[in-house]
Design a protein around this motif. Structure first.
Motif, PDB file in Angstrom:
ATOM      1  N   HIS A  69      -4.382  11.319  -2.384  1.00 14.11           N
ATOM      2  CA  HIS A  69      -3.532  12.509  -2.318  1.00 14.11           C
ATOM      3  C   HIS A  69      -4.383  13.639  -1.757  1.00 14.11           C
ATOM      4  O   HIS A  69      -5.616  13.600  -1.821  1.00 14.11           O
ATOM      5  CB  HIS A  69      -2.992  12.902  -3.696  1.00 14.11           C
ATOM      6  CG  HIS A  69      -4.079  13.219  -4.686  1.00 14.11           C
ATOM      7  ND1 HIS A  69      -4.413  14.510  -5.014  1.00 14.11           N
ATOM      8  CD2 HIS A  69      -4.917  12.412  -5.364  1.00 14.11           C
ATOM      9  CE1 HIS A  69      -5.422  14.472  -5.889  1.00 14.11           C
ATOM     10  NE2 HIS A  69      -5.745  13.221  -6.117  1.00 14.11           N
ATOM     11  N   ASP A  70      -3.727  14.632  -1.199  1.00 14.09           N
ATOM     12  CA  ASP A  70      -4.470  15.794  -0.714  1.00 14.09           C
ATOM     13  C   ASP A  70      -3.578  17.024  -0.790  1.00 14.09           C
ATOM     14  O   ASP A  70      -3.652  17.797  -1.740  1.00 14.09           O
ATOM     15  CB  ASP A  70      -4.984  15.547   0.705  1.00 14.09           C
ATOM     16  CG  ASP A  70      -5.962  16.626   1.163  1.00 14.09           C
ATOM     17  OD1 ASP A  70      -6.248  17.543   0.371  1.00 14.09           O
ATOM     18  OD2 ASP A  70      -6.443  16.564   2.308  1.00 14.09           O
ATOM     19  N   CYS A  71      -2.686  17.198   0.178  1.00  9.88           N
ATOM     20  CA  CYS A  71      -1.920  18.456   0.245  1.00  9.88           C
ATOM     21  C   CYS A  71      -0.909  18.605  -0.891  1.00  9.88           C
ATOM     22  O   CYS A  71      -0.629  19.700  -1.335  1.00  9.88           O
ATOM     23  CB  CYS A  71      -1.188  18.543   1.578  1.00  9.88           C
ATOM     24  SG  CYS A  71       0.193  17.379   1.743  1.00  9.88           S
ATOM     25  N   ARG A  72      -0.318  17.519  -1.321  1.00  7.39           N
ATOM     26  CA  ARG A  72       0.765  17.498  -2.313  1.00  7.39           C
ATOM     27  C   ARG A  72       1.956  18.343  -1.872  1.00  7.39           C
ATOM     28  O   ARG A  72       2.656  18.929  -2.705  1.00  7.39           O
ATOM     29  CB  ARG A  72       0.264  17.915  -3.700  1.00  7.39           C
ATOM     30  CG  ARG A  72      -0.765  16.936  -4.248  1.00  7.39           C
ATOM     31  CD  ARG A  72      -0.918  17.007  -5.741  1.00  7.39           C
ATOM     32  NE  ARG A  72      -1.846  15.984  -6.211  1.00  7.39           N
ATOM     33  CZ  ARG A  72      -1.850  15.499  -7.443  1.00  7.39           C
ATOM     34  NH1 ARG A  72      -0.979  15.939  -8.319  1.00  7.39           N
ATOM     35  NH2 ARG A  72      -2.711  14.575  -7.792  1.00  7.39           N
ATOM     36  N   GLU A  73       2.148  18.477  -0.582  1.00  9.56           N
ATOM     37  CA  GLU A  73       3.345  19.180  -0.089  1.00  9.56           C
ATOM     38  C   GLU A  73       3.937  18.511   1.150  1.00  9.56           C
ATOM     39  O   GLU A  73       4.589  19.153   1.963  1.00  9.56           O
ATOM     40  CB  GLU A  73       3.056  20.660   0.161  1.00  9.56           C
ATOM     41  CG  GLU A  73       1.871  20.942   1.060  1.00  9.56           C
ATOM     42  CD  GLU A  73       1.552  22.427   1.152  1.00  9.56           C
ATOM     43  OE1 GLU A  73       0.766  22.804   2.034  1.00  9.56           O
ATOM     44  OE2 GLU A  73       2.090  23.220   0.353  1.00  9.56           O
ATOM     45  N   GLY A  74       3.675  17.215   1.299  1.00  9.46           N
ATOM     46  CA  GLY A  74       4.367  16.446   2.333  1.00  9.46           C
ATOM     47  C   GLY A  74       3.838  16.594   3.742  1.00  9.46           C
ATOM     48  O   GLY A  74       4.565  16.284   4.690  1.00  9.46           O
ATOM     49  N   ILE A  75       2.598  17.065   3.905  1.00  9.97           N
ATOM     50  CA  ILE A  75       2.116  17.259   5.277  1.00  9.97           C
ATOM     51  C   ILE A  75       0.868  16.449   5.637  1.00  9.97           C
ATOM     52  O   ILE A  75       0.590  16.272   6.815  1.00  9.97           O
ATOM     53  CB  ILE A  75       1.859  18.748   5.601  1.00  9.97           C
ATOM     54  CG1 ILE A  75       0.922  19.383   4.583  1.00  9.97           C
ATOM     55  CG2 ILE A  75       3.154  19.527   5.711  1.00  9.97           C
ATOM     56  CD1 ILE A  75       0.506  20.804   4.955  1.00  9.97           C
ATOM     57  N   CYS A  76       0.126  15.953   4.653  1.00 10.24           N
ATOM     58  CA  CYS A  76      -1.129  15.273   5.022  1.00 10.24           C
ATOM     59  C   CYS A  76      -0.963  13.770   5.192  1.00 10.24           C
ATOM     60  O   CYS A  76      -1.753  13.126   5.877  1.00 10.24           O
ATOM     61  CB  CYS A  76      -2.222  15.578   4.004  1.00 10.24           C
ATOM     62  SG  CYS A  76      -2.058  14.675   2.449  1.00 10.24           S
ATOM     63  N   GLY A  77       0.044  13.185   4.564  1.00  4.19           N
ATOM     64  CA  GLY A  77       0.287  11.752   4.710  1.00  4.19           C
ATOM     65  C   GLY A  77      -0.612  10.863   3.864  1.00  4.19           C
ATOM     66  O   GLY A  77      -0.680   9.661   4.085  1.00  4.19           O
ATOM     67  N   MET A  78      -1.287  11.428   2.879  1.00  5.57           N
ATOM     68  CA  MET A  78      -2.248  10.638   2.098  1.00  5.57           C
ATOM     69  C   MET A  78      -1.610   9.826   0.969  1.00  5.57           C
ATOM     70  O   MET A  78      -2.133   8.781   0.584  1.00  5.57           O
ATOM     71  CB  MET A  78      -3.295  11.574   1.467  1.00  5.57           C
ATOM     72  CG  MET A  78      -4.252  12.194   2.463  1.00  5.57           C
ATOM     73  SD  MET A  78      -5.275  10.973   3.286  1.00  5.57           S
ATOM     74  CE  MET A  78      -6.438  10.566   1.980  1.00  5.57           C
ATOM     75  N   CYS A  79      -0.524  10.307   0.397  1.00  7.03           N
ATOM     76  CA  CYS A  79      -0.030   9.747  -0.875  1.00  7.03           C
ATOM     77  C   CYS A  79       0.737   8.444  -0.673  1.00  7.03           C
ATOM     78  O   CYS A  79       1.946   8.392  -0.809  1.00  7.03           O
ATOM     79  CB  CYS A  79       0.826  10.775  -1.605  1.00  7.03           C
ATOM     80  SG  CYS A  79       2.116  11.509  -0.578  1.00  7.03           S
ATOM     81  N   SER A  80      -0.001   7.406  -0.370  1.00  8.08           N
ATOM     82  CA  SER A  80       0.598   6.113  -0.033  1.00  8.08           C
ATOM     83  C   SER A  80       0.868   5.292  -1.289  1.00  8.08           C
ATOM     84  O   SER A  80      -0.042   4.672  -1.822  1.00  8.08           O
ATOM     85  CB  SER A  80      -0.358   5.361   0.881  1.00  8.08           C
ATOM     86  OG  SER A  80      -1.657   5.334   0.311  1.00  8.08           O
TER      87      SER A  80
ATOM     88  N   THR B 101       5.561  10.642  -1.446  1.00 12.10           N
ATOM     89  CA  THR B 101       5.411  10.423  -2.892  1.00 12.10           C
ATOM     90  C   THR B 101       5.130  11.729  -3.627  1.00 12.10           C
ATOM     91  O   THR B 101       5.626  11.954  -4.730  1.00 12.10           O
ATOM     92  CB  THR B 101       4.269   9.416  -3.152  1.00 12.10           C
ATOM     93  OG1 THR B 101       4.605   8.185  -2.513  1.00 12.10           O
ATOM     94  CG2 THR B 101       4.058   9.177  -4.626  1.00 12.10           C
ATOM     95  N   CYS B 102       4.359  12.629  -2.996  1.00 11.69           N
ATOM     96  CA  CYS B 102       4.041  13.898  -3.666  1.00 11.69           C
ATOM     97  C   CYS B 102       5.257  14.810  -3.788  1.00 11.69           C
ATOM     98  O   CYS B 102       5.262  15.731  -4.611  1.00 11.69           O
ATOM     99  CB  CYS B 102       2.898  14.612  -2.947  1.00 11.69           C
ATOM    100  SG  CYS B 102       3.232  14.995  -1.211  1.00 11.69           S
ATOM    101  N   GLN B 103       6.293  14.545  -2.984  1.00 14.14           N
ATOM    102  CA  GLN B 103       7.514  15.362  -3.049  1.00 14.14           C
ATOM    103  C   GLN B 103       8.606  14.684  -3.896  1.00 14.14           C
ATOM    104  O   GLN B 103       9.687  15.235  -4.055  1.00 14.14           O
ATOM    105  CB  GLN B 103       8.067  15.594  -1.645  1.00 14.14           C
ATOM    106  CG  GLN B 103       7.140  16.377  -0.729  1.00 14.14           C
ATOM    107  CD  GLN B 103       7.667  16.379   0.702  1.00 14.14           C
ATOM    108  OE1 GLN B 103       7.852  15.335   1.304  1.00 14.14           O
ATOM    109  NE2 GLN B 103       7.921  17.550   1.227  1.00 14.14           N
TER     110      GLN B 103
HETATM  111  S1  FES Z   1      -0.363  14.404  -0.730  1.00 14.47           S
HETATM  112 FE1  FES Z   1      -0.115  15.147   1.331  1.00 14.47          FE
HETATM  113  S2  FES Z   1       1.749  14.238   1.998  1.00 14.47           S
HETATM  114 FE2  FES Z   1       1.613  13.665  -0.113  1.00 14.47          FE
END
Ligand code: FES
Ligand code: SF4
Length: 248
Positions: A56-67, A83-85
């Motif tokens: 996870h990183d941004c937790r706002e739907g922009i970094c693409g990490m939360c696989s 997933t973060c959203q």
């Molecule tokens: S944590 Fe960045 S898109 Fe989900």
């Protein structure tokens, strides 16, 4: 909400993994899915159990990490969200939730739910860029008129966040939706046309070398993509590839 979580645990790519079951209580419906995972991990740590690794990183739907692959769907049951959203109100009290990593040979598990998606980076490095002369004489971007329809399509393609949900959702683990978005965002713009031939040939070559599967037009990628990337990008990439192959 009281829930039962069945979570994939795997120490690294070289050992077998297995599902472990963890009950979790007093989950607020207003929590995001990752906040729920944070609460789970705090509980595991307090009991001396290794916390669940997840990206996870941004937790706002922009970094693409939360696989995360949740109840059989990349990014879970909601549409057009990562997933973060995703919020816990999408689940029912008493539900059992299955959480797995994004599965694909080209995405080896690093640990638990975290997978290595550097194959996407290597595809980008192969051609997902525009070379710009920054000598000080760079032309103002607005000096080149661009058709509004093309600008909109290019922008839509550029919203791909490289999350890999398309690969995880595809029965062939194909990366065509991702690569086609990255090819399309440049192919539609005059700035991208200069290197278009090399770009599509090199990116497709790298995609194949990374071990992603072929596209068989199932369309699962488009359904699960959190950014609504359209299959029409795959058709555009195929046209670009054919044209480049005939030139080359
Ligand atoms: S944590 Fe960045 S898109 Fe989900
Ligand atoms: S095309 Fe969609 S699902 Fe695939 S990497 Fe881009 S944003 Fe994620």
């Amino acid at each position: 909400m009281n829930l039962t979580l069945k979570i994939w645990r795997q120490a690294n790519a070289n050992v077998k993994g297995k599902m472990e079951t963890y009950p979790i209580e007093n989950v607020s419906p207003d929590m995001s899915f990752l906040e729920m995972m944070d609460v789970l991990n705090e509980g595991l740590i307090s009991k001396g159990i290794d916390p669940v690794a997840f990206d996870h990183d941004c937790r706002e739907g922009i970094c693409g990490m939360c696989s995360m692959f949740i109840n059989g769907e990349a990014h879970g049951p909601d549409r057009l969200v990562t997933t973060c959203q995703l919020h816990m109100r999408k689940f029912k009290d008493g539900e059992t939730i299955t959480i797995e990593p994004f599965r694909a040979n080209a995405f080896p598990v690093i640990k638990d739910l975290a997978v290595d998606r550097s194959a996407f980076d290597r595809i980008q490095h192969a051609g997902g860029f525009v070379s710009v002369n920054t000598s000080g004489n760079t032309q103002d971007a607005n000096a080149i008129p661009i058709d509004k329809h093309d600008a909109d399509k290019a922008f839509d393609a550029a919203t791909c966040i490289g999350c890999g949900a398309c690969v995880a959702s595809c029965k062939n683990a194909s990366a065509m939706l991702f690569v086609s978005a990255k090819v399309s965002q440049y192919a539609l713009l005059p700035q991208g046309k200069v290197e278009a031939t090399d770009r599509v040939l090199n990116m497709v070559k790298q995609m194949d070398e990374e071990g992603f599967g072929n596209c068989t037009n199932t369309g699962a990628c488009e359904v699960e993509c959190p950014k609504g990337i359209s299959l029409e990008n795959i058709a555009r990439m195929n046209r670009e590839y054919l044209g480049a192959s005939l030139k080359g």
